[in-house]
Enzyme design. Sequence first.
Site, PDB file in Angstrom:
ATOM      1  N   SER A 132       0.831  -1.205   0.000  1.00 42.72           N
ATOM      2  CA  SER A 132       0.000   0.000   0.000  1.00 42.72           C
ATOM      3  C   SER A 132       0.873   1.266   0.000  1.00 42.72           C
ATOM      4  O   SER A 132       1.720   1.414  -0.882  1.00 42.72           O
ATOM      5  CB  SER A 132      -0.961  -0.062   1.189  1.00 42.72           C
ATOM      6  OG  SER A 132      -2.048   0.799   0.978  1.00 42.72           O
ATOM      7  N   ASP A 249     -10.254  -4.669  -4.253  1.00 38.90           N
ATOM      8  CA  ASP A 249      -9.583  -3.708  -3.373  1.00 38.90           C
ATOM      9  C   ASP A 249     -10.232  -2.337  -3.532  1.00 38.90           C
ATOM     10  O   ASP A 249     -10.230  -1.767  -4.621  1.00 38.90           O
ATOM     11  CB  ASP A 249      -8.093  -3.645  -3.756  1.00 38.90           C
ATOM     12  CG  ASP A 249      -7.250  -2.829  -2.793  1.00 38.90           C
ATOM     13  OD1 ASP A 249      -7.783  -1.901  -2.155  1.00 38.90           O
ATOM     14  OD2 ASP A 249      -6.048  -3.134  -2.689  1.00 38.90           O
ATOM     15  N   HIS A 279      -7.863  -5.572   0.236  1.00 42.20           N
ATOM     16  CA  HIS A 279      -6.598  -4.828   0.187  1.00 42.20           C
ATOM     17  C   HIS A 279      -5.399  -5.544   0.819  1.00 42.20           C
ATOM     18  O   HIS A 279      -4.306  -5.560   0.246  1.00 42.20           O
ATOM     19  CB  HIS A 279      -6.831  -3.478   0.879  1.00 42.20           C
ATOM     20  CG  HIS A 279      -5.684  -2.529   0.816  1.00 42.20           C
ATOM     21  ND1 HIS A 279      -5.138  -2.113  -0.387  1.00 42.20           N
ATOM     22  CD2 HIS A 279      -4.983  -1.882   1.789  1.00 42.20           C
ATOM     23  CE1 HIS A 279      -4.167  -1.252  -0.142  1.00 42.20           C
ATOM     24  NE2 HIS A 279      -4.048  -1.104   1.164  1.00 42.20           N
TER      25      HIS A 279
END
Length: 314
Positions: A132, A249, A279
């Site tokens: 991320s 996601d 995610h």
Amino acid sequence: METGPEDPSRMPEASSPRRTPQNVPYQDLPHLVNADGQYLFCRYWKPAGTPRALVFVSHGAGEHCGRYDELAQMLRGLDLLVFAHDHVGHGQSEGERMVVSDFHVFVRDVLQHVDTIQKEHPRLPVFLLGHSMGGAIAILAAAEKPTLFSGMVLISPLVLANPESATTFKVLAAKVLNLVLPNLSLGPIDSSVLSRNKAEVDLYDSDPLICRAGLKVCFGIQLMNAVSRVERALPKLTLPFLLLQGSADRLCDSKGAYLLMDSARSQDKTLKLYEGAYHVLHKELPEVTKSVFHEINMWVSQRIPMAGATGTPP
Ligand code: XP7
């Protein structure tokens, strides 16, 4: 004036040791001091024998590197020396929670840590693993030092801002808001969008080292800066990478993964898409997470020197 050995002015750390936000003295913990003089909490997973390669693990927004223990242990099992720190403003590192003066501070600190560990292990290949926001940091570090890294693993990296939250109007509103109310909270992320694995969502919700407060406007601005810098960095990437992405996601859209695949100049690039996954793929439903660990294990194994090889002829 002579000062005795017990004089606190000669031992500032003894009289007022720097402490983590959780009030633990840094002298009791592995740590580094960054270019701004801030103390960052570090973790090391060292293999029993001589390491075959180095891997820096770059965590995401609001979380901390302790959440990578299982992944790091798996990589240590391949004789890799795995290391990480909590980014400024995160976990057991100093800095106002989820605030950074400029996104590049995260990248600079990673490059400092990599430089330190590489000096202790010269000639070993160095890899990055980022998730991320930590993936955006890894991409920017690799673009800044094109020959330093031998490869990177990206788990749902931040490449594009979420289309709902980054409309032209909202971006403009955020820029104006940043001038008047930089500390205004944009509201916390809904933890149920992180993973379909309820047990993992519960762990996130109860982890005292995670910052679940709403994202501040000033941090949102730095994340948007990161996204635009990542977009410019993509065509500079030449290193091998493995990209793992969930199709469902809602925090980092899969369009970002496709853009990364299309824009990077790397010859050796692999995308694995997990249909229906959210995610945090390394903390998803068991079948997803098992596959994520397996794919990372295989990919890294195939790109590091054979066990026992030293690179020097007998
Ligand atoms: C923005 C804005 C942007 C875990 C992470 C946490 C997701 C994303 C989360 C927000 C406002 C511009 C626990 C949210 C940034 C990247 C998670 C928000 C990692 N993984 N994210 O295990 O790093 O993005 F104005 Cl771009």
